[in-house]
Scaffold this active site. Structure first.
Site, PDB file in Angstrom:
ATOM      1  N   TYR A  54      21.403 132.074-131.991  1.00  0.00           N
ATOM      2  CA  TYR A  54      21.405 130.789-131.770  1.00  0.00           C
ATOM      3  C   TYR A  54      22.035 129.697-133.688  1.00  0.00           C
ATOM      4  CZ  TYR A  54      17.414 130.422-129.354  1.00  0.00           C
ATOM      5  OH  TYR A  54      16.730 130.564-128.164  1.00  0.00           O
ATOM      6  N   GLN A 181      11.402 136.244-121.163  1.00  0.00           N
ATOM      7  CA  GLN A 181      11.309 134.840-121.493  1.00  0.00           C
ATOM      8  C   GLN A 181      12.026 134.030-120.342  1.00  0.00           C
ATOM      9  OE1 GLN A 181      12.631 132.986-125.286  1.00  0.00           O
ATOM     10  NE2 GLN A 181      11.785 134.445-125.911  1.00  0.00           N
ATOM     11  N   TRP A 210      10.588 129.182-121.733  1.00  0.00           N
ATOM     12  CA  TRP A 210      11.107 127.830-122.928  1.00  0.00           C
ATOM     13  C   TRP A 210      11.519 126.840-122.241  1.00  0.00           C
ATOM     14  CZ3 TRP A 210      16.297 126.757-121.844  1.00  0.00           C
ATOM     15  CH2 TRP A 210      17.060 127.107-120.961  1.00  0.00           C
ATOM     16  N   SER A 211      11.467 125.797-122.626  1.00  0.00           N
ATOM     17  CA  SER A 211      12.132 124.979-121.946  1.00  0.00           C
ATOM     18  C   SER A 211      11.361 124.129-120.825  1.00  0.00           C
ATOM     19  CB  SER A 211      13.519 124.814-121.373  1.00  0.00           C
ATOM     20  OG  SER A 211      14.432 123.199-121.199  1.00  0.00           O
ATOM     21  N   ARG A 231      19.252 115.121-127.370  1.00  0.00           N
ATOM     22  CA  ARG A 231      19.875 116.861-127.340  1.00  0.00           C
ATOM     23  C   ARG A 231      21.039 116.611-126.718  1.00  0.00           C
ATOM     24  NH1 ARG A 231      15.806 121.636-125.941  1.00  0.00           N
ATOM     25  NH2 ARG A 231      15.370 121.419-128.371  1.00  0.00           N
TER      26      ARG A 231
END
Length: 321
Positions: A54, A181, A210-211, A231
């Site tokens: 990240y 994940q 996630w998302s 984004r």
């Protein structure tokens, strides 16, 4: 806040957690990060997610600096990192992947960036076709035994590879993966609901999904195009824009969901997040936000869970079928 066990482990994570992907170190600086982490913690969030890739490690540096400044008791929250892609631009062969060398060195580097002595959760960010699974499992086991990692898991691994990791761990008396994940939302469901179906009981796996908003698609903000501050408009995320919007029926499904949210008197965002929590195999839903009001709104998804009765769930299924 609600709390859920991470699979069959004894660790309890907040039903809603907070992640640093895309935002920290890029859209969000230290001052904003401090405000967001404090808000999340004050609302019961006890899991903060990160990864070496990240913003090439900068997201971990920002999170580590802020958590040190906020001085939350270290035993009151959990922090993760992920290993695979590397933390530097154009990594050398030994600076990426899931070899013993990179897994262990990446853990030490993440701890340094996060200013911590251990990671609560450590994920293999993708499967590595160039490294035997037994080597990766042994490396993770070493970190667990050293107390540098509390629980390790996978991210976006195929079920077959996860089962192999559990087999290797059992045969060699090594620590097995506790969690996966994956991406999970109303528009992306098959892996969590079908492919992983046998893993929850047989392997005791939990999921830190996630998302939940499909990179913003489920907020409805892309129904009429891509806003300039979104984004998907950010440089470097062309691949994500193509993946998210490349399937033409997605926007149509979102438009069919909007009337359901309107009738319930909630936002489409809150509806989509709350829907993820209906799945008992979801240990925590990771939220991402760059503004205080955005995070406050998303945290409100917990309050609408009672509204999602069987009749509403049936209508949702029909809308996204």
């Amino acid at each position: 806040m609600q709390y859920r066990r991470l699979g069959h482990s004894g660790l309890q994570l907040s039903a809603l957690s907070f992640g640093a992907w895309v935002t920290f170190g890029q859209q969000v600086g230290r001052a904003q990060a401090r405000e967001l982490l404090a808000l999340a913690y004050d609302n019961g969030v006890n899991f903060f997610d990160n990864a070496e890739i990240y913003n090439h490690g900068e997201a971990e540096r920002v999170m580590g600096d802020v958590l040190a400044d906020l001085r939350f008791p270290r035993d009151s929250y959990c922090v993760s990192s992920k290993v695979y892609f590397g933390a530097v631009k154009d990594p050398k062969p030994t600076q990426r992947g899931l070899s013993r060398k990179h897994v262990i060195e990446a853990c030490h580097q993440a701890l340094e960036r996060l200013r911590m002595e251990h990671l609560d959760l450590y994920f293999c960010h993708r499967p590595d076709p160039d490294t035997p699974i037994v080597e990766t499992v042994a490396a993770m086991d070493m970190l667990v035994r050293q107390g540098k990692v509390m629980y390790w898991g996978t991210s976006e691994w195929p079920a077959e590879a996860i089962l192999e990791a559990h087999r290797v761990a059992k045969e060699n008396h090594l620590a097995a993966p506790t969690m996966e994940q994956p991406q999970y939302n109303l528009l992306h469901r098959e892996r969590v609901e079908v492919e992983y179906a046998s893993l929850y009981d047989s392997c005791g796996m939990g999921t830190t999904i996630w998302s939940p908003l499909a990179s913003g698609v489920l907020t409805g903000k892309y129904n009429d195009g891509i806003p300039g501050d979104a984004r998907l408009s950010q440089p470097g995320y062309e691949w994500l824009r193509e993946e998210v919007l490349g399937k033409g029926d997605r926007i149509a499904k979102v438009r069919r969901l909007q009337p359901i949210a309107d009738e319930l008197g909630v936002s489409l965002t809150q509806l989509a997040i709350a829907w993820c929590l209906l799945n008992p195999h979801v240990s925590t839903v990771m939220l991402g936000a760059s503004k205080r009001e955005q995070l406050e709104h998303n945290l409100g998804a917990l309050e609408i869970l009672p509204k999602l009765d069987e009749a509403v769930q049936k209508r949702i299924e029909q809308a996204v079928a």
